[in-house]
Design an enzyme around this catalytic site. Structure first.
Site, PDB file in Angstrom:
ATOM      1  CG  HIS A 183      -1.935  -0.873   1.039  1.00 17.97           C
ATOM      2  ND1 HIS A 183      -3.067  -1.031   2.024  1.00 17.97           N
ATOM      3  CD2 HIS A 183      -2.364  -1.862   0.088  1.00 17.97           C
ATOM      4  CE1 HIS A 183      -4.075  -2.071   1.720  1.00 17.97           C
ATOM      5  NE2 HIS A 183      -3.407  -2.642   0.510  1.00 17.97           N
ATOM      6  CD  GLU A 230      -1.288   4.020   4.200  1.00 17.77           C
ATOM      7  OE1 GLU A 230      -2.317   4.000   4.538  1.00 17.77           O
ATOM      8  OE2 GLU A 230      -1.139   3.359   2.877  1.00 17.77           O
ATOM      9  CB  CYS A 245      -6.177  -0.821   5.688  1.00 20.51           C
ATOM     10  SG  CYS A 245      -4.848  -1.375   5.265  1.00 20.51           S
ATOM     11  NE  ARG A 253     -12.947   1.656 -25.906  1.00 15.86           N
ATOM     12  CZ  ARG A 253     -12.956   1.164 -27.336  1.00 15.86           C
ATOM     13  NH1 ARG A 253     -12.199   0.260 -27.859  1.00 15.86           N
ATOM     14  NH2 ARG A 253     -14.326   1.376 -27.939  1.00 15.86           N
ATOM     15  CB  THR A 297     -27.648   0.600 -24.689  1.00 14.01           C
ATOM     16  OG1 THR A 297     -27.876  -0.436 -25.681  1.00 14.01           O
ATOM     17  CG2 THR A 297     -26.827   0.063 -23.586  1.00 14.01           C
TER      18      THR A 297
END
Length: 349
Positions: A51, A53, A78, A192, A296
């Site tokens: 991560h 950190e 986290c 994309r 759509t």
């Protein structure tokens, strides 16, 4: 801009390096500061890898300074074990006394628990610095966790006189008719690589035989999502070549799933968009570009299942053909790409 905002802004800049590569994790940047000088920084690059950190702490040359430093992070650290250990434990273990957090993590596994853990460990914690900017950075992640659906981007190109395509000619080949210039098309391929999936309806595949990949930009190809109610798509279509992850929605399963292609049955007598979005959510898809066709796109607009729209207007005129979708242009910004105009709209409803 105060000191905290300056360093959280740098965290956001770093985090953006992970756009398109961190799914299903959020983009996060981290900066470590001692005496108003950056001594370490990092960002989250890919799910399963360290991560932000961790990368920031590892980049600090003199680890003794950590005991007198401040760690800045764009999203709450986290507190749970996933593919990597909790970042809160790392901050506590390194005795970093001050923590500045951009915004709280909406994931129920974290959601304030990281901040609480740091406070209980005696850390001086500041929360909510450039909060709006930090939320915007992870709009896909936040939408997924808060609305239980992917972040939805509508995208189309229309002619100067408001058509998606000209009148069909009987012997016309199965290929796209370009409205925009090559730079606009390259930008679409860049988009994309940034989103997790791309969706089109049956008619787009029947008419254009698209590949729905990112040929003109370096990065990951999106998951291809196709609505094909009556299984009308020809076997030799690119989207059935099993080269990329593909999900097809129809009213009846007539083929077995393959390594990359999954066939999903939904009830076309009911509203189909909520069913599709629910299955995409179950497949951990956090963002999707809706590229067509008109029916759509208009369905997503009419049912208010969209977060932003990106509309190119080219110089071509068709006089007649398939009309472009109708959408309110409020909350929009305009950009020029050579001869094309790009209108971007945020849905604040």
């Amino acid at each position: 801009m105060n000191k905290n905002e300056k360093y959280i802004k740098r965290c956001i800049e770093l985090a953006k390096n992970g756009l398109g590569t961190t799914y299903p994790n959020p983009m996060v940047g981290s900066v470590i500061v001692y005496e108003d000088r950056i001594i370490g920084e990092g960002w989250h690059k890919k799910a399963g890898e360290p991560h932000a950190e961790v990368n920031a702490v590892n980049s600090v040359k003199d680890k003794s300074l950590l005991k007198k430093a401040t760690i800045y992070v764009s999203l709450e650290p986290c507190s749970h074990f996933g593919k990597t250990p909790p970042c809160c434990d790392l901050i506590i273990a390194n005795e970093i006394p001050n923590v500045v957090v951009g915004t709280v993590d909406p994931n129920e596994k974290v959601a304030g628990k990281g901040i609480l853990k740091l406070i209980e460990a005696g850390k001086n914690v500041t929360v909510g610095v450039l909060e709006d900017e930090c939320n915007e950075l992870n709009k896909r992640f936040f939408t997924f966790h808060q609305k239980k659906r992917p972040y939805i981007i509508l995208k189309w190109a229309e002619s100067q006189d408001g058509f998606l395509s000209p009148e069909k000619v009987l012997d016309q080949a199965r290929k796209p008719i370009w409205i925009t210039n090559q730079f606009s098309r390259q930008l679409v391929h860049k988009w994309r690589t940034e989103e997790q999936a791309i969706l089109v309806g049956t008619q787009t595949v029947v008419d254009d035989n698209p590949k729905l990949n990112a040929r003109d930009w370096s990065g990951s190809n999106p998951v291809r999502v196709i609505i094909d109610q009556n299984n009308r798509i020809a076997e030799n279509s690119f989207i059935l070549d099993d080269t990329e992850k593909t999900i097809l929605f129809s009213n009846k399963k007539i083929k077995s799933d393959t390594e990359n292609t999954k066939f999903e049955v939904i009830d076309f007598e009911q509203k189909i968009i909520p069913q599709i979005l629910d299955i995409l959510y179950q497949n951990q898809i956090q963002s999707i570009i809706i590229e067509g066709g008109r029916q759509t796109l208009q369905s997503f607009i009419d049912e208010n299942f969209w977060d932003e729209a990106r509309i190119f207007i080219g110089k071509t005129s068709f006089q007649q053909g398939t009309k472009a979708p109708i959408i309110s242009k409020k909350n929009s910004t305009k950009t020029t790409i050579l001869t094309d105009e790009l209108i971007q709209i945020k849905n604040h409803d």
